[in-house]
Design a protein around this motif. Structure first.
Motif, PDB file in Angstrom:
ATOM      1  N   CYS A 125       0.846  -1.194   0.000  1.00  0.00           N
ATOM      2  CA  CYS A 125       0.000   0.000   0.000  1.00  0.00           C
ATOM      3  C   CYS A 125       0.878   1.240   0.000  1.00  0.00           C
ATOM      4  O   CYS A 125       2.073   1.183   0.306  1.00  0.00           O
ATOM      5  CB  CYS A 125      -0.946   0.011   1.201  1.00  0.00           C
ATOM      6  N   ALA A 126       0.270   2.371  -0.361  1.00  0.00           N
ATOM      7  CA  ALA A 126       0.940   3.677  -0.327  1.00  0.00           C
ATOM      8  C   ALA A 126      -0.144   4.720  -0.102  1.00  0.00           C
ATOM      9  O   ALA A 126      -1.333   4.472  -0.357  1.00  0.00           O
ATOM     10  CB  ALA A 126       1.699   3.946  -1.619  1.00  0.00           C
ATOM     11  N   SER A 127       0.243   5.884   0.358  1.00  0.00           N
ATOM     12  CA  SER A 127      -0.757   6.924   0.629  1.00  0.00           C
ATOM     13  C   SER A 127      -0.153   8.301   0.416  1.00  0.00           C
ATOM     14  O   SER A 127       1.064   8.496   0.488  1.00  0.00           O
ATOM     15  CB  SER A 127      -1.299   6.795   2.063  1.00  0.00           C
ATOM     16  N   TRP A 128      -1.055   9.264   0.152  1.00  0.00           N
ATOM     17  CA  TRP A 128      -0.689  10.678  -0.046  1.00  0.00           C
ATOM     18  C   TRP A 128      -1.897  11.531   0.331  1.00  0.00           C
ATOM     19  O   TRP A 128      -2.971  11.395  -0.254  1.00  0.00           O
ATOM     20  CB  TRP A 128      -0.281  10.922  -1.498  1.00  0.00           C
ATOM     21  N   ARG A 129      -1.731  12.342   1.336  1.00  0.00           N
ATOM     22  CA  ARG A 129      -2.829  13.164   1.849  1.00  0.00           C
ATOM     23  C   ARG A 129      -4.039  12.291   2.158  1.00  0.00           C
ATOM     24  O   ARG A 129      -3.968  11.408   2.989  1.00  0.00           O
ATOM     25  CB  ARG A 129      -3.138  14.297   0.883  1.00  0.00           C
ATOM     26  N   ASP A 130      -5.166  12.512   1.466  1.00  0.00           N
ATOM     27  CA  ASP A 130      -6.375  11.733   1.753  1.00  0.00           C
ATOM     28  C   ASP A 130      -6.510  10.507   0.856  1.00  0.00           C
ATOM     29  O   ASP A 130      -7.500   9.780   0.957  1.00  0.00           O
ATOM     30  CB  ASP A 130      -7.625  12.611   1.578  1.00  0.00           C
ATOM     31  N   TYR A 131      -5.548  10.266  -0.037  1.00  0.00           N
ATOM     32  CA  TYR A 131      -5.644   9.163  -0.986  1.00  0.00           C
ATOM     33  C   TYR A 131      -4.812   7.978  -0.509  1.00  0.00           C
ATOM     34  O   TYR A 131      -3.704   8.144   0.007  1.00  0.00           O
ATOM     35  CB  TYR A 131      -5.146   9.602  -2.369  1.00  0.00           C
ATOM     36  N   ILE A 132      -5.338   6.795  -0.716  1.00  0.00           N
ATOM     37  CA  ILE A 132      -4.576   5.583  -0.437  1.00  0.00           C
ATOM     38  C   ILE A 132      -4.639   4.675  -1.661  1.00  0.00           C
ATOM     39  O   ILE A 132      -5.637   4.641  -2.387  1.00  0.00           O
ATOM     40  CB  ILE A 132      -5.086   4.823   0.812  1.00  0.00           C
ATOM     41  N   LEU A 133      -3.542   3.982  -1.883  1.00  0.00           N
ATOM     42  CA  LEU A 133      -3.438   3.009  -2.974  1.00  0.00           C
ATOM     43  C   LEU A 133      -3.124   1.656  -2.355  1.00  0.00           C
ATOM     44  O   LEU A 133      -2.172   1.529  -1.567  1.00  0.00           O
ATOM     45  CB  LEU A 133      -2.344   3.418  -3.956  1.00  0.00           C
ATOM     46  N   THR A 134      -3.912   0.659  -2.666  1.00  0.00           N
ATOM     47  CA  THR A 134      -3.663  -0.697  -2.192  1.00  0.00           C
ATOM     48  C   THR A 134      -3.485  -1.620  -3.385  1.00  0.00           C
ATOM     49  O   THR A 134      -4.107  -1.432  -4.431  1.00  0.00           O
ATOM     50  CB  THR A 134      -4.817  -1.205  -1.321  1.00  0.00           C
ATOM     51  N   MET A 135      -2.626  -2.623  -3.231  1.00  0.00           N
ATOM     52  CA  MET A 135      -2.379  -3.619  -4.272  1.00  0.00           C
ATOM     53  C   MET A 135      -2.616  -5.007  -3.714  1.00  0.00           C
ATOM     54  O   MET A 135      -2.345  -5.277  -2.536  1.00  0.00           O
ATOM     55  CB  MET A 135      -0.948  -3.521  -4.796  1.00  0.00           C
ATOM     56  N   GLY A 136      -3.119  -5.878  -4.580  1.00  0.00           N
ATOM     57  CA  GLY A 136      -3.348  -7.256  -4.189  1.00  0.00           C
ATOM     58  C   GLY A 136      -3.311  -8.168  -5.399  1.00  0.00           C
ATOM     59  O   GLY A 136      -3.277  -7.721  -6.551  1.00  0.00           O
ATOM     60  N   ASN A 137      -3.296  -9.454  -5.142  1.00  0.00           N
ATOM     61  CA  ASN A 137      -3.275 -10.443  -6.207  1.00  0.00           C
ATOM     62  C   ASN A 137      -4.669 -10.615  -6.801  1.00  0.00           C
ATOM     63  O   ASN A 137      -5.657 -10.717  -6.074  1.00  0.00           O
ATOM     64  CB  ASN A 137      -2.768 -11.778  -5.676  1.00  0.00           C
ATOM     65  N   GLY A 138      -4.727 -10.662  -8.116  1.00  0.00           N
ATOM     66  CA  GLY A 138      -5.989 -10.815  -8.823  1.00  0.00           C
ATOM     67  C   GLY A 138      -6.092 -12.157  -9.523  1.00  0.00           C
ATOM     68  O   GLY A 138      -5.547 -13.168  -9.058  1.00  0.00           O
ATOM     69  N   PRO A 139      -6.760 -12.200 -10.679  1.00  0.00           N
ATOM     70  CA  PRO A 139      -6.939 -13.458 -11.404  1.00  0.00           C
ATOM     71  C   PRO A 139      -5.619 -13.970 -11.960  1.00  0.00           C
ATOM     72  O   PRO A 139      -4.658 -13.225 -12.136  1.00  0.00           O
ATOM     73  CB  PRO A 139      -7.908 -13.076 -12.524  1.00  0.00           C
ATOM     74  N   VAL A 140      -5.586 -15.271 -12.247  1.00  0.00           N
ATOM     75  CA  VAL A 140      -4.375 -15.914 -12.753  1.00  0.00           C
ATOM     76  C   VAL A 140      -4.276 -15.705 -14.255  1.00  0.00           C
ATOM     77  O   VAL A 140      -5.253 -15.906 -14.991  1.00  0.00           O
ATOM     78  CB  VAL A 140      -4.375 -17.419 -12.419  1.00  0.00           C
ATOM     79  N   GLY A 141      -3.080 -15.299 -14.708  1.00  0.00           N
ATOM     80  CA  GLY A 141      -2.852 -15.095 -16.133  1.00  0.00           C
ATOM     81  C   GLY A 141      -2.448 -16.372 -16.839  1.00  0.00           C
ATOM     82  O   GLY A 141      -2.342 -17.457 -16.234  1.00  0.00           O
ATOM     83  N   GLY A 142      -2.190 -16.251 -18.116  1.00  0.00           N
ATOM     84  CA  GLY A 142      -1.858 -17.422 -18.908  1.00  0.00           C
ATOM     85  C   GLY A 142      -0.541 -18.059 -18.523  1.00  0.00           C
ATOM     86  O   GLY A 142      -0.329 -19.250 -18.765  1.00  0.00           O
ATOM     87  N   ALA A 143       0.382 -17.303 -17.926  1.00  0.00           N
ATOM     88  CA  ALA A 143       1.684 -17.838 -17.541  1.00  0.00           C
ATOM     89  C   ALA A 143       1.651 -18.506 -16.172  1.00  0.00           C
ATOM     90  O   ALA A 143       2.687 -18.961 -15.686  1.00  0.00           O
ATOM     91  CB  ALA A 143       2.724 -16.730 -17.542  1.00  0.00           C
ATOM     92  N   GLY A 144       0.489 -18.554 -15.537  1.00  0.00           N
ATOM     93  CA  GLY A 144       0.378 -19.214 -14.242  1.00  0.00           C
ATOM     94  C   GLY A 144       0.627 -18.324 -13.055  1.00  0.00           C
ATOM     95  O   GLY A 144       0.651 -18.807 -11.919  1.00  0.00           O
TER      96      GLY A 144
END
Length: 846
Positions: free
Chosen positions: A574-593
């Motif tokens: 995650c990262a944040s700036w003032r009132d904004y936050i950014l979160t990252m996570g794992n999503g669907p699996v791609g063709g490469a596994g």
């Protein structure tokens, strides 16, 4: 304790009879690698060769040089160095002199054979160390850069490095992987300053696993040092009352023996650094373990040789019978890989409870190659070694039944089990700005505000926070009993988190830099079973992502503000700036596994989603190394391919896209190919990429505190740039201007989004107008280049004028004048028509 004391008493009573080997004075010994022979040398011209297991008289070579100062041996020959500056080679088959390998102008002080027996390193009272090839003595390498003579030399087990203990009190680590050996590390403050003829030792003795070496220190301890980073690890302390004269690891690294001027030989347990036994022998100056048996031999300054059969007592003997043991690290890197599970170290072979067991789950098993002696099974050509059912069912005659065949209906239960066992590759969580442990130190945070690092003191940590601007903030240092492993640093305060341990839940701790109350720092615990995966700190909020995929938002002074579960999981960062936050996570699996990395940006205060579960644009196989907001509040990522990307139009839902602003692999400083360096991302500020330059194969910054470097943005444009021509220095002007236009347009777009989406200040609006003019100026310069190239560029020249943003007509009029200057009459007419359409507002209709 009683048992240990009994053992020590028994050992003290068992004295070994010394054998007079040489006259009084410096005496040296070495075993051959196969352990069949022991070679000794001293101050006379006789070298003695003892057969292991024989009580008979040794074989004497009485035509050697006088005053020998070093000895080394292979299974076929031994080398002796002497005070006359020569290093000579003698056969162990015929016991005769063979040749002189090298000669120095000053006395020889030490020699060390490479593990393959093909090179010998020679230290003398000269300032250079020679590394001579045994077969071709004209092939010589030189270890240069020593301010004083080297007293001891030692090869690492791989033969890649040489540790030189210098008489200036510094251990110099040389790499032999290049044509000209170079110093890769200096370890200062470890050994004491000694003269070359001193009987005391400052030798750096490599642990058999090759990752560390041990050396005696001035306080009479034995300090273990990691060869990878020069960091001090465990120490064998409190044993000797006198200065150390000799030390040696057991062949498997599980034990260490040391001798000192206190007339004691100590036996240490490598794992616990505890003394297992004490032996009373005075004046011991050199010692050696037998390569395979429970035998230790040592010599004294009286010229006596002691061959100690059954050196270890039965209670300590199992330690010697173990496979290769790891060096005593404070934080063992092997224990922090593969899910914090340590793989057993062996002499090149992975052992299991069954010595004939095959390695399971590895398609590159060496068992069939190594044979039964090293764990292979030559009787079983086909073996169901991974439990996947290759053999099927075995009947009573030892034959394979038809259970391996598919069922009649074509459904294969084994295949189904294989498909069900598929596990996608996920992006593991990380803390931006944090480095892994190296030795007992790691950085918790690196940014433009300052540094936060921690030191593992075994029972606790010590944390240091250091600022760049010491006039505005004051550095501080504190003892950390909670073992904080993540941190964020801002102008307002410092945020820490620690993992759960010993029944104590994970915890978050915030310490403001300045307050108008007596105490404003606070800490809070997470629910049991929940661990912190990443944290971020802004001017308004604290964000914590957890192993339960919760996003927990607090105010700066500890008030829980929001808790929700992240859609993409497991959480990454995650990262944040003032009132904004950014979160990252794992999503669907791609063709490469592997899973796709998804991000979400929201305004916490307004409870608005800017981007929801959008894909992070990465190339195949790339990973995000860091994520942060720029000083203007634009999200940025730096990936493992060395590309810095910024998120454009991120405030408008569904319109965001990742734009590369710098490809570090295309920097001009790397164009010659002579520099090998990578970059550790720190921040984006003032339209520059701030980073730490990592030399060679380094992947993370380390101590001492690294310097920050900065690079201007340079968007990797697809241009038909001609090769640089000294006859035409303006050939590259066009491609550079094209890149400048794309970059200025991007920066203008980011500022436009900021101005239109926020309560912009007068300064920001003025800056927006200035940037529009700057972008048009770049186009005007590009038009000048096109007009200069010739009439055939007229279509592109007119297109460039059409890209201008200025609606007042001043820039278009200037473009017409540029065309007129080069006599492009037709182009000038077309530009005039364009200016008229803009004035009448009919340009878009065209």
């Amino acid at each position: 304790m009683i048992a240990l004391q009994d053992t020590m008493a028994t050992v003290t009573q068992q004295r070994v009879r010394g054998r007079p080997a040489h006259p009084s004075g410096p005496t040296f010994l070495t075993y051959t690698p196969n352990g069949k022979q022991l070679v000794t040398a001293g101050s006379n011209n006789v070298v003695r060769v003892y057969e292991t297991g024989s009580d008979g008289e040794p074989t004497n070579l009485d035509d050697c040089q006088e005053n020998n100062t070093a000895i080394a041996a292979t299974n076929d020959f031994f080398l002796a160095g002497s005070e006359d500056g020569t290093v000579c080679m003698y056969s162990l088959d015929t016991f005769t002199y063979e040749k002189m390998l090298t000669r120095c102008t000053l006395p020889i002080r030490d020699i060390a054979l490479s593990p393959d027996g093909q090179w010998v390193a020679v230290a003398s009272d000269e300032l250079e160390v020679k590394v001579v090839n045994i077969a071709d003595t004209y092939r010589v390498l030189y270890l240069r850069g020593l301010p004083k003579p080297a007293k001891h030399l030692s090869y690492d087990p791989s033969g890649t490095y040489i540790a030189a203990s210098c008489t200036d009190g510094i251990v110099y680590l040389y790499s032999l992987s290049t044509e000209e050996p170079e110093i890769v590390r200096k370890i200062d403050g470890l050994i004491r300053t000694l003269e070359t003829e001193s009987e005391l030792s400052s030798r750096a003795v490599w642990h058999p696993d090759g990752r560390a070496f041990a050396a005696p220190t001035a306080p009479r301890d034995i300090q273990v040092v990691s060869s990878g980073d020069g960091e001090r690890q465990r120490a064998f302390s409190g044993g000797h009352m006198g200065d150390v004269t000799a030390l040696a690891w057991s062949p498997n690294g599980a034990l260490l023996i040391t001798a000192a001027s206190d007339r004691k030989i100590l036996l240490w347990d490598t794992k616990t650094q505890k003394v297992l036994a004490r032996y009373d022998y005075p004046n011991v100056i050199n010692m050696a373990w037998h390569p395979h048996e429970n035998i230790v031999s040592f010599v004294t300054s009286d010229g006596e040789l002691f061959i100690y059969q059954t050196f270890l007592q039965p209670d300590a003997l199992p330690l010697l019978e173990k496979t290769l043991q790891p060096a005593p690290f404070i934080r063992d890197p092997l224990a922090e890989t593969s899910g914090n599970s340590r793989k057993p170290l062996t002499n090149g072979v992975k052992h299991s409870a069954d010595p004939r067991a095959r390695r399971r789950g590895t398609p590159d098993s060496l068992d069939d190659i190594l044979g039964p002696d090293l764990g292979g099974d030559e009787d079983d050509f086909v073996s169901d070694d991974d439990g996947a059912g290759y053999l099927g069912e075995i009947n009573g005659f030892g034959k394979r039944s038809n259970g391996h065949l598919d069922a009649i209906d074509g459904f294969d239960r084994k295949r189904r089990a294989t498909h069900q066992s598929f596990q996608p590759t996920i992006h593991h969580s990380f803390q931006p700005g944090s480095t892994p442990w190296r030795g007992n130190r790691k950085y918790l945070c690196l940014n433009l505000t300052g540094f936060v690092w921690t030191v593992d003191q075994d029972t606790h940590h010590t944390v240091t926070v250091e600022f760049y601007d010491r006039e505005f903030h004051r550095d501080f240092h504190f003892t950390d009993p909670y073992f904080y492993d993540k941190a964020c640093l801002s102008e307002n305060g410092t945020l820490f988190s620690c993992p759960p341990a010993n029944g104590t839940p994970a915890m978050v701790f915030y310490r403001p830099h300045e307050t108008w109350t007596a105490r404003a720092d606070w800490r809070t615990q997470l629910p049991a079973g929940e661990d912190v995966t990443s944290i971020s700190l802004s001017d308004s909020f604290i964000v914590v992502t957890t192993s339960a995929d919760y996003v927990r938002v607090f105010t700066l002074y500890g008030t829980p503000f929001r808790v929700y579960r992240q859609k993409s999981s497991p959480s990454v960062t995650c990262a944040s700036w003032r009132d904004y936050i950014l979160t990252m996570g794992n999503g669907p699996v791609g063709g490469a596994g592997s899973t796709k990395l998804l991000y979400t940006i929201e305004n916490i205060k307004r409870d608005e989603i800017c981007q929801s579960e959008d894909i992070v644009a990465l190339t195949e196989g790339a990973k995000v190394k860091s994520v942060f907001f720029s000083d203007n509040g634009d999200p940025c990522i730096y990936d493992s391919t060395g590309v810095l990307l910024v998120l454009q139009h991120w405030r408008t839902p569904g319109q965001a896209r990742w734009v590369p602003v710098l490809d570090t692999k295309q920097l001009e400083r790397l164009a010659t190919g002579k520099k090998e360096e990578t970059y550790w991302p720190v921040a984006v500020a003032q339209e520059k990429f701030h980073c730490i330059i990592l030399k060679g194969e380094d992947q993370y910054p380390y101590f001492p505190k690294p310097l920050l470097s900065e690079f201007d943005f340079e968007i990797p444009c697809s241009t038909s740039a001609p090769p640089e021509d000294p006859q035409n220095p303006t050939a590259l002007e066009g491609p550079k201007l094209e890149e400048s236009f794309v970059r200025s347009s991007l920066l203008l777009s980011l500022l436009e989004d900021l101005v239109t989406s926020t309560n912009a200040t007068h300064t920001q609006r003025t800056e927006l107008s200035r940037r529009e003019i700057e972008a048009d100026k770049v186009l005007l310069q590009l038009l000048n280049v096109e007009c200069r190239e010739g009439e055939e560029r007229g279509m592109k020249a007119l297109e460039i004028v059409g890209l201008m943003r200025d609606r007042s007509g001043k820039m278009v009029d200037a473009a017409g004048k540029v065309a007129g200057r080069y006599g492009r009459t037709l182009l000038q007419e077309k530009i005039a028509e364009l200016a008229e359409r803009r004035l009448m507002g009919t340009e878009d209709e065209e």
